[in-house]
Motif scaffolding. Sequence first.
Motif, PDB file in Angstrom:
ATOM      1  N   LYS A 208       4.176  12.660  -3.169  1.00 49.30           N
ATOM      2  CA  LYS A 208       2.873  12.462  -2.541  1.00 49.30           C
ATOM      3  C   LYS A 208       2.312  11.112  -3.022  1.00 49.30           C
ATOM      4  CE  LYS A 208       3.108  16.523  -0.615  1.00 49.30           C
ATOM      5  NZ  LYS A 208       4.468  16.876  -1.069  1.00 49.30           N
ATOM      6  N   ILE A 209       2.531  10.085  -2.218  1.00 50.03           N
ATOM      7  CA  ILE A 209       2.227   8.719  -2.631  1.00 50.03           C
ATOM      8  C   ILE A 209       0.743   8.527  -2.944  1.00 50.03           C
ATOM      9  CG2 ILE A 209       2.241   6.302  -1.914  1.00 50.03           C
ATOM     10  CD1 ILE A 209       4.984   7.324  -2.500  1.00 50.03           C
ATOM     11  N   LYS A 210      -0.130   9.064  -2.093  1.00 46.69           N
ATOM     12  CA  LYS A 210      -1.566   8.837  -2.243  1.00 46.69           C
ATOM     13  C   LYS A 210      -2.071   9.275  -3.619  1.00 46.69           C
ATOM     14  CE  LYS A 210      -5.995   9.759   0.097  1.00 46.69           C
ATOM     15  NZ  LYS A 210      -6.701  10.506  -0.969  1.00 46.69           N
ATOM     16  N   GLY A 211      -1.669  10.476  -4.040  1.00 48.21           N
ATOM     17  CA  GLY A 211      -2.122  10.981  -5.327  1.00 48.21           C
ATOM     18  C   GLY A 211      -1.614  10.143  -6.490  1.00 48.21           C
ATOM     19  N   LEU A 212      -0.360   9.691  -6.400  1.00 53.26           N
ATOM     20  CA  LEU A 212       0.211   8.876  -7.471  1.00 53.26           C
ATOM     21  C   LEU A 212      -0.485   7.522  -7.570  1.00 53.26           C
ATOM     22  CD1 LEU A 212       4.043   9.586  -7.160  1.00 53.26           C
ATOM     23  CD2 LEU A 212       2.478  10.337  -8.947  1.00 53.26           C
ATOM     24  N   VAL A 213      -0.774   6.915  -6.430  1.00 54.62           N
ATOM     25  CA  VAL A 213      -1.460   5.624  -6.430  1.00 54.62           C
ATOM     26  C   VAL A 213      -2.850   5.756  -7.050  1.00 54.62           C
ATOM     27  CG1 VAL A 213      -2.455   3.827  -4.968  1.00 54.62           C
ATOM     28  CG2 VAL A 213      -0.171   4.697  -4.487  1.00 54.62           C
ATOM     29  N   GLU A 214      -3.568   6.819  -6.693  1.00 49.92           N
ATOM     30  CA  GLU A 214      -4.902   7.032  -7.252  1.00 49.92           C
ATOM     31  C   GLU A 214      -4.833   7.237  -8.766  1.00 49.92           C
ATOM     32  OE1 GLU A 214      -6.276  10.334  -4.988  1.00 49.92           O
ATOM     33  OE2 GLU A 214      -7.087   9.089  -3.355  1.00 49.92           O
TER      34      GLU A 214
END
Length: 227
Positions: A208-214
Amino acid sequence: MFARKMRIGPVTRNITKLLDMKSMQKLDELSHFNPSPLSLRQFVEFGKIASEADSFDFLRREVPLRMANVMKEINLLPSVLLQMPSVLLIQEWYARSFMELCAFDGLPGERETLGKFVNNLAEIQRRHVNVVQTLAQGVLELRESHSIDSHTENSIQYFLDRFYMSRISTRMLTNQHLVLFGKEDEKAGAPPPVIQPNRIGVIDTDCKIKGLVEQAFQNAAFLCEEY
């Protein structure tokens, strides 16, 4: 397969004291080429079908090629930065790792060679684990001992951006090989790792890219505020 050649002059300065003549010639040869660009899709597809010998055959040239480009760029840094103890140490690490990897050039992909290559990649990763902190220390050493003009500052920042991106991509390559083909757990008598159908080496296909970036942003923000 390698991209078009880049016209860059011979490697000079500090690196000449760390490599023998044969390694210097190899470094100059490889530094004329661009690294092979790889997408995540290619990583995944390669991880599904490639053999250890295939991966070895690619990495034994690709990783030294990437190191050669980094070493060439390090030698283009301002001479005052090149003389900082931390930067000299990084050059020693890269020179040693480069020579170790070049020793596999031309060797057949037999079981013994493949095992030695895995062990060598693992040792190089351990050697380079503190590269980021050490290079940052070199920049701090320079700022504490010299007055830096804006042109030099911009040149250093440009190098750092390229250096860290190169490090990330190179570690991605070596990590993938070690996870797919490393046998250290077996040697230590540990049980084999649990196979996860959504993982191809170090790549989680359900990531889950979004969560990792955040999360990465929050961690970076915290570190910046602290230091």
